[in-house]
Design an enzyme around this catalytic site. Structure first.
Site, mmCIF file in Angstrom:
data_model
loop_
_atom_site.group_PDB
_atom_site.id
_atom_site.type_symbol
_atom_site.label_atom_id
_atom_site.label_comp_id
_atom_site.label_asym_id
_atom_site.label_seq_id
_atom_site.Cartn_x
_atom_site.Cartn_y
_atom_site.Cartn_z
ATOM 1 N N CYS A 44 0.855 -1.186 0.000
ATOM 2 C CA CYS A 44 0.000 0.000 0.000
ATOM 3 C C CYS A 44 0.892 1.238 0.000
ATOM 4 O O CYS A 44 1.788 1.343 0.830
ATOM 5 C CB CYS A 44 -0.894 -0.016 1.234
ATOM 6 S SG CYS A 44 -1.902 1.472 1.401
ATOM 7 N N CYS A 77 0.476 3.202 3.532
ATOM 8 C CA CYS A 77 0.877 2.718 4.861
ATOM 9 C C CYS A 77 1.901 1.593 4.824
ATOM 10 O O CYS A 77 2.336 1.128 5.868
ATOM 11 C CB CYS A 77 -0.351 2.272 5.648
ATOM 12 S SG CYS A 77 -1.016 0.681 5.101
ATOM 13 N N CYS A 85 -7.520 -1.116 1.663
ATOM 14 C CA CYS A 85 -6.449 -1.541 2.576
ATOM 15 C C CYS A 85 -7.017 -1.628 3.988
ATOM 16 O O CYS A 85 -7.580 -0.660 4.490
ATOM 17 C CB CYS A 85 -5.297 -0.542 2.538
ATOM 18 S SG CYS A 85 -4.010 -0.887 3.763
ATOM 19 N N CYS A 96 -5.167 1.085 6.511
ATOM 20 C CA CYS A 96 -5.319 2.554 6.456
ATOM 21 C C CYS A 96 -6.550 2.993 5.679
ATOM 22 O O CYS A 96 -6.734 4.190 5.470
ATOM 23 C CB CYS A 96 -4.073 3.189 5.853
ATOM 24 S SG CYS A 96 -3.965 3.011 4.063
ATOM 25 N N CYS A 142 -8.551 -6.008 -9.392
ATOM 26 C CA CYS A 142 -8.206 -4.979 -10.368
ATOM 27 C C CYS A 142 -7.826 -3.726 -9.589
ATOM 28 O O CYS A 142 -8.674 -3.055 -9.009
ATOM 29 C CB CYS A 142 -9.435 -4.738 -11.251
ATOM 30 S SG CYS A 142 -9.127 -3.620 -12.614
#
Ligand code: FE
Length: 134
Positions: A48, A51, A97, A100, A120
Site C-alpha cells: 500500500c 501505509c 487496505c 489505512c 483490479c
C-alpha cells in the site's frame, strides 16, 4: 493484524502526490494503461503506498488486458477489506487496505483458476518492493 493507520485529510495530502491522494483517499480510478505497474513483471511484494501494508505478491499477478495491475489473490485475506460500491449505476465490490482504509480498486469473479478472482488495482495505490521472499 497490524495496527490501524489513521491520518487526517491534511496529513494524507502532504504525504501523497495529488494523483495518489485522488485514487487512495477519494476513490478515484487512474486511466487504463497509464499506471506504473499494469505491465510490470518484476518479482516482489506490492505494498500500500499509503501505509506500507503488504498487499499482493507479484507471483499472483496476471495479464488481464484491462490496463490495470491484476492479481488472483491478496498476500493474506486480512490485509484487505471488501466494501459494496454502488457508484456509477453498478454494484461492484471495492477493495480497501485494511490497515489505512486506502481505496485500492475492485475485485471481480472472472479471474483465472483456482481462485477465479480478479483484483483490479490502481497502480497509483501500490508501491512495489522488489525482490523475492526467502
Ligand atoms: Fe494502507
Amino acid at each position: 493484524m497490524d495496527d490501524k493507520v489513521q491520518r487526517s485529510e491534511e496529513e494524507w495530502k502532504k504525504m501523497l502526490t495529488p494523483e495518489q491522494y485522488q485514487v487512495c483517499r477519494k476513490k478515484g480510478t487512474e486511466r487504463a494503461f497509464t499506471g506504473l505497474y499494469h505491465d510490470c513483471k518484476k518479482p516482489g511484494i506490492y505494498q500500500c503506498c499509503c501505509c506500507g501494508n503488504d498487499l499482493f505478491d507479484a507471483k499472483t499477478k496476471f495479464d488481464s488486458g484491462t490496463g490495470w495491475p491484476s492479481f488472483s489473490e491478496p498476500v493474506r485475506d486480512d490485509r484487505i477489506r471488501h466494501e459494496t460500491d454502488r457508484s456509477r449505476m453498478m454494484k461492484r465490490t471495492e477493495v480497501v487496505c485494511r490497515r489505512c482504509d486506502a481505496h485500492l480498486g475492485h475485485v471481480f469473479d472472472d479471474g483465472p483458476a483456482p481462485t477465479h478472482k480478479r483484483y483490479c488495482i490502481n497502480s497509483m495505490s501500490l508501491k512495489l518492493k522488489e525482490g523475492t521472499r526467502g
